[in-house]
Design a protein around this motif. Structure first.
Motif, PDB file in Angstrom:
ATOM      1  N   MET A 173       0.800  -1.186   0.000  1.00 41.61           N
ATOM      2  CA  MET A 173       0.000   0.000   0.000  1.00 41.61           C
ATOM      3  C   MET A 173       0.857   1.270   0.000  1.00 41.61           C
ATOM      4  SD  MET A 173      -2.902   0.992   2.689  1.00 41.61           S
ATOM      5  CE  MET A 173      -3.497   2.618   2.787  1.00 41.61           C
ATOM      6  N   PHE A 174       1.903   1.284   0.830  1.00 44.20           N
ATOM      7  CA  PHE A 174       2.766   2.457   0.897  1.00 44.20           C
ATOM      8  C   PHE A 174       4.070   2.254   0.131  1.00 44.20           C
ATOM      9  CE2 PHE A 174       0.130   2.850   4.709  1.00 44.20           C
ATOM     10  CZ  PHE A 174      -0.361   4.125   4.515  1.00 44.20           C
ATOM     11  N   GLY A 175       4.073   1.363  -0.799  1.00 41.43           N
ATOM     12  CA  GLY A 175       5.276   1.075  -1.571  1.00 41.43           C
ATOM     13  C   GLY A 175       5.744   2.239  -2.431  1.00 41.43           C
ATOM     14  N   PHE A 176       4.831   3.142  -2.795  1.00 40.87           N
ATOM     15  CA  PHE A 176       5.236   4.258  -3.660  1.00 40.87           C
ATOM     16  C   PHE A 176       6.154   5.244  -2.921  1.00 40.87           C
ATOM     17  CE2 PHE A 176       1.236   5.458  -1.732  1.00 40.87           C
ATOM     18  CZ  PHE A 176       1.427   6.781  -1.338  1.00 40.87           C
ATOM     19  N   PHE A 177       6.166   5.241  -1.572  1.00 46.00           N
ATOM     20  CA  PHE A 177       7.073   6.116  -0.825  1.00 46.00           C
ATOM     21  C   PHE A 177       8.524   5.629  -0.929  1.00 46.00           C
ATOM     22  CE2 PHE A 177       3.183   7.144   1.737  1.00 46.00           C
ATOM     23  CZ  PHE A 177       3.123   8.473   1.352  1.00 46.00           C
ATOM     24  N   GLN A 178       8.721   4.336  -1.015  1.00 43.78           N
ATOM     25  CA  GLN A 178      10.069   3.783  -1.110  1.00 43.78           C
ATOM     26  C   GLN A 178      10.780   4.213  -2.390  1.00 43.78           C
ATOM     27  OE1 GLN A 178      10.799   3.077   1.987  1.00 43.78           O
ATOM     28  NE2 GLN A 178      11.936   1.285   1.300  1.00 43.78           N
ATOM     29  N   ALA A 179      10.095   4.199  -3.506  1.00 39.14           N
ATOM     30  CA  ALA A 179      10.725   4.559  -4.770  1.00 39.14           C
ATOM     31  C   ALA A 179      11.210   5.998  -4.735  1.00 39.14           C
ATOM     32  CB  ALA A 179       9.748   4.344  -5.919  1.00 39.14           C
ATOM     33  N   GLY A 180      10.402   6.884  -4.185  1.00 38.65           N
ATOM     34  CA  GLY A 180      10.791   8.291  -4.071  1.00 38.65           C
ATOM     35  C   GLY A 180      11.969   8.477  -3.142  1.00 38.65           C
ATOM     36  N   ARG A 181      12.001   7.701  -2.071  1.00 34.37           N
ATOM     37  CA  ARG A 181      13.096   7.797  -1.104  1.00 34.37           C
ATOM     38  C   ARG A 181      14.412   7.380  -1.747  1.00 34.37           C
ATOM     39  NH1 ARG A 181      15.153   4.165   3.079  1.00 34.37           N
ATOM     40  NH2 ARG A 181      16.150   5.445   4.664  1.00 34.37           N
ATOM     41  N   ASN A 182      14.405   6.298  -2.502  1.00 36.82           N
ATOM     42  CA  ASN A 182      15.627   5.852  -3.176  1.00 36.82           C
ATOM     43  C   ASN A 182      16.084   6.869  -4.218  1.00 36.82           C
ATOM     44  OD1 ASN A 182      15.826   3.518  -1.682  1.00 36.82           O
ATOM     45  ND2 ASN A 182      14.655   2.294  -3.166  1.00 36.82           N
ATOM     46  N   GLY A 183      15.134   7.453  -4.916  1.00 36.99           N
ATOM     47  CA  GLY A 183      15.479   8.477  -5.899  1.00 36.99           C
ATOM     48  C   GLY A 183      16.105   9.693  -5.233  1.00 36.99           C
ATOM     49  N   HIS A 184      15.560  10.057  -4.077  1.00 32.93           N
ATOM     50  CA  HIS A 184      16.102  11.194  -3.331  1.00 32.93           C
ATOM     51  C   HIS A 184      17.524  10.895  -2.850  1.00 32.93           C
ATOM     52  CE1 HIS A 184      16.272  14.657  -0.693  1.00 32.93           C
ATOM     53  NE2 HIS A 184      16.600  13.857   0.312  1.00 32.93           N
ATOM     54  N   LEU A 185      17.740   9.687  -2.340  1.00 37.23           N
ATOM     55  CA  LEU A 185      19.084   9.316  -1.885  1.00 37.23           C
ATOM     56  C   LEU A 185      20.081   9.291  -3.039  1.00 37.23           C
ATOM     57  CD1 LEU A 185      18.358   6.511   0.752  1.00 37.23           C
ATOM     58  CD2 LEU A 185      19.154   8.855   1.138  1.00 37.23           C
ATOM     59  N   ARG A 186      19.644   8.802  -4.200  1.00 37.82           N
ATOM     60  CA  ARG A 186      20.533   8.808  -5.376  1.00 37.82           C
ATOM     61  C   ARG A 186      20.899  10.240  -5.751  1.00 37.82           C
ATOM     62  NH1 ARG A 186      17.260   4.573  -7.231  1.00 37.82           N
ATOM     63  NH2 ARG A 186      16.034   6.040  -8.475  1.00 37.82           N
ATOM     64  N   ARG A 187      19.909  11.134  -5.704  1.00 39.66           N
ATOM     65  CA  ARG A 187      20.166  12.538  -6.034  1.00 39.66           C
ATOM     66  C   ARG A 187      21.128  13.169  -5.030  1.00 39.66           C
ATOM     67  NH1 ARG A 187      21.322  16.308  -9.375  1.00 39.66           N
ATOM     68  NH2 ARG A 187      20.473  18.322  -8.862  1.00 39.66           N
ATOM     69  N   VAL A 188      20.946  12.882  -3.752  1.00 36.81           N
ATOM     70  CA  VAL A 188      21.835  13.408  -2.719  1.00 36.81           C
ATOM     71  C   VAL A 188      23.249  12.869  -2.914  1.00 36.81           C
ATOM     72  CG1 VAL A 188      22.324  13.398  -0.241  1.00 36.81           C
ATOM     73  CG2 VAL A 188      20.011  13.854  -1.047  1.00 36.81           C
ATOM     74  N   MET A 189      23.371  11.593  -3.227  1.00 33.02           N
ATOM     75  CA  MET A 189      24.694  11.008  -3.460  1.00 33.02           C
ATOM     76  C   MET A 189      25.369  11.655  -4.670  1.00 33.02           C
ATOM     77  SD  MET A 189      25.325   8.946  -1.042  1.00 33.02           S
ATOM     78  CE  MET A 189      26.711   8.037  -1.679  1.00 33.02           C
ATOM     79  N   THR A 190      24.605  11.937  -5.715  1.00 35.98           N
ATOM     80  CA  THR A 190      25.148  12.617  -6.896  1.00 35.98           C
ATOM     81  C   THR A 190      25.621  14.014  -6.526  1.00 35.98           C
ATOM     82  OG1 THR A 190      23.688  11.376  -8.364  1.00 35.98           O
ATOM     83  CG2 THR A 190      24.610  13.418  -9.231  1.00 35.98           C
ATOM     84  N   LEU A 191      24.830  14.745  -5.753  1.00 42.32           N
ATOM     85  CA  LEU A 191      25.229  16.089  -5.321  1.00 42.32           C
ATOM     86  C   LEU A 191      26.467  16.049  -4.433  1.00 42.32           C
ATOM     87  CD1 LEU A 191      21.712  17.641  -4.573  1.00 42.32           C
ATOM     88  CD2 LEU A 191      23.238  18.188  -6.482  1.00 42.32           C
ATOM     89  N   LEU A 192      26.555  15.039  -3.576  1.00 39.86           N
ATOM     90  CA  LEU A 192      27.726  14.888  -2.718  1.00 39.86           C
ATOM     91  C   LEU A 192      28.977  14.633  -3.552  1.00 39.86           C
ATOM     92  CD1 LEU A 192      28.964  14.636   0.111  1.00 39.86           C
ATOM     93  CD2 LEU A 192      28.316  12.198   0.054  1.00 39.86           C
ATOM     94  N   GLU A 193      28.871  13.772  -4.547  1.00 37.33           N
ATOM     95  CA  GLU A 193      30.011  13.502  -5.423  1.00 37.33           C
ATOM     96  C   GLU A 193      30.424  14.757  -6.188  1.00 37.33           C
ATOM     97  OE1 GLU A 193      31.244  10.616  -9.159  1.00 37.33           O
ATOM     98  OE2 GLU A 193      29.458  10.150  -7.989  1.00 37.33           O
ATOM     99  N   GLU A 194      29.432  15.523  -6.675  1.00 34.70           N
ATOM    100  CA  GLU A 194      29.733  16.769  -7.379  1.00 34.70           C
ATOM    101  C   GLU A 194      30.432  17.771  -6.459  1.00 34.70           C
ATOM    102  OE1 GLU A 194      26.070  18.213  -9.020  1.00 34.70           O
ATOM    103  OE2 GLU A 194      25.943  16.592 -10.498  1.00 34.70           O
TER     104      GLU A 194
END
Length: 94
Positions: free
Chosen positions: A1-22
């Motif tokens: 039921m709340f599975g759609f929150f997980q996908a957004g969370r992983n996307g956010h973490l990927r974006r943060v990791m990309t910004l950290l690398e930059e």
């Protein structure tokens, strides 16, 4: 039921990791640029010393003794294109 929150969370973490690398890459690039500019500043300081010795002679008090106790930042820099100008305010003829 709340599975759609997980996908957004992983996307956010990927974006943060990309910004950290930059951010890390930008830091490394700026450190390299700072080293380059430091080397250029030292090179131009040595060039200014050579030119001052050429203009004022090796025995001149303003080229050697007068600035020996000053740091590199405190030294006067010769900007005049006219070779008759001197650091002490006197002309070459007097």
């Amino acid at each position: 039921m709340f599975g759609f929150f997980q996908a957004g969370r992983n996307g956010h973490l990927r974006r943060v990791m990309t910004l950290l690398e930059e951010a890390h890459m930008a830091r490394i690039e700026h450190q390299a640029a700072a080293e380059h500019h430091g080397a250029l500043a030292r090179m131009y300081a040595e060039r200014a010393k050579r030119l001052e010795r050429e203009v004022y002679g090796p025995g001149s008090a303003s080229a050697e003794g007068g600035a020996a106790h000053k740091s590199a930042d405190d030294k006067q820099v010769v900007y005049a294109l006219d070779a008759s100008r001197r650091l002490d305010g006197q002309s070459k003829s007097s």
